[in-house]
Scaffold this motif. Sequence first.
Motif, mmCIF file in Angstrom:
data_model
loop_
_atom_site.group_PDB
_atom_site.id
_atom_site.type_symbol
_atom_site.label_atom_id
_atom_site.label_comp_id
_atom_site.label_asym_id
_atom_site.label_seq_id
_atom_site.Cartn_x
_atom_site.Cartn_y
_atom_site.Cartn_z
ATOM 1 N N TYR A 19 12.264 -6.912 0.171
ATOM 2 C CA TYR A 19 11.606 -6.842 -1.171
ATOM 3 C C TYR A 19 10.269 -7.095 -1.202
ATOM 4 O O TYR A 19 9.776 -7.576 -2.143
ATOM 5 C CB TYR A 19 12.699 -7.776 -1.743
ATOM 6 C CG TYR A 19 13.991 -7.823 -1.780
ATOM 7 C CD1 TYR A 19 14.718 -6.665 -2.459
ATOM 8 C CD2 TYR A 19 14.899 -8.651 -0.944
ATOM 9 C CE1 TYR A 19 15.996 -6.602 -2.461
ATOM 10 C CE2 TYR A 19 16.192 -8.506 -0.931
ATOM 11 C CZ TYR A 19 16.884 -7.547 -1.865
ATOM 12 O OH TYR A 19 18.142 -7.298 -1.613
ATOM 13 N N ALA A 20 9.665 -6.799 0.017
ATOM 14 C CA ALA A 20 8.093 -7.086 0.061
ATOM 15 C C ALA A 20 7.407 -6.512 -1.202
ATOM 16 O O ALA A 20 6.333 -6.941 -1.466
ATOM 17 C CB ALA A 20 7.508 -6.953 1.254
ATOM 18 N N ASP A 21 7.547 -5.547 -1.492
ATOM 19 C CA ASP A 21 6.733 -4.478 -2.572
ATOM 20 C C ASP A 21 7.290 -4.996 -3.998
ATOM 21 O O ASP A 21 6.615 -4.641 -4.640
ATOM 22 C CB ASP A 21 7.090 -2.896 -2.342
ATOM 23 C CG ASP A 21 6.515 -2.590 -1.038
ATOM 24 O OD1 ASP A 21 5.455 -3.161 -0.560
ATOM 25 O OD2 ASP A 21 7.109 -1.521 -0.619
#
Length: 232
Positions: A19-21
């Motif tokens: 979910y880093a983006d």
Amino acid sequence: MDSTLNEPTAAPEVSENPYADLPEPTGELVQPIILLVDREEPCDEDSGIAVAALASVNALLANPGHPYWRPWAEGAFAKSVRRADAKMFAKVAAEFPDHSVAELGSARALAFAPMPADSLPKRLAKLQVSGTTLPPGKPMELTPVHIALNDGLGMSTGKAAAQGAHALFAWVLEGKPADLAAWRAAGCQLSVQRLDSKAFKKLSRSAQGPLIHDAGRTEIVPGSATAFVRVG
């Protein structure tokens, strides 16, 4: 009564945050729920309401680590029930593989983790919200866990589906863990009970989940009590 609620599967090990983006949410988050409204053989209304609620909860159980659940639950808890015919329902399922699906007889719905309300994917944003109607059917046989609806409000199918989903989701979050475990072990059976306003008010005092009050953005008066979950 057979119902299908996907069980969460073990996530594969990854070296990076999946979910880093995702940007930090700054506006309202909404959970999209897509209800199948077949043009030729639509399911009955109460089955559609129940399956939308199942899909909503299924999205959490299948992907509890999504970072938008917490800010969504702490905010407006908004849900958007949109309709799709069989062809479009299949397109949405194929285009967005991260969906969760639920089935209840011939009724089907799919749902997602919360998304920013002002930037839904085009395919989802184009699906209609208002005017969602399913034909009435016979009263459902009550299951041990069921959604009680305030039938005196005259809610449309889509509105009632959203309120029922609110009630079931809130029960999953705040109800007794033993009740939730028993419900899941029994196959997540779910039904809908329609009550007139007097009976709804009386039985709401013994609700096993939070009593849902609508924000009043559409159809009904703000603060109206709409739904709750009963166990037993």
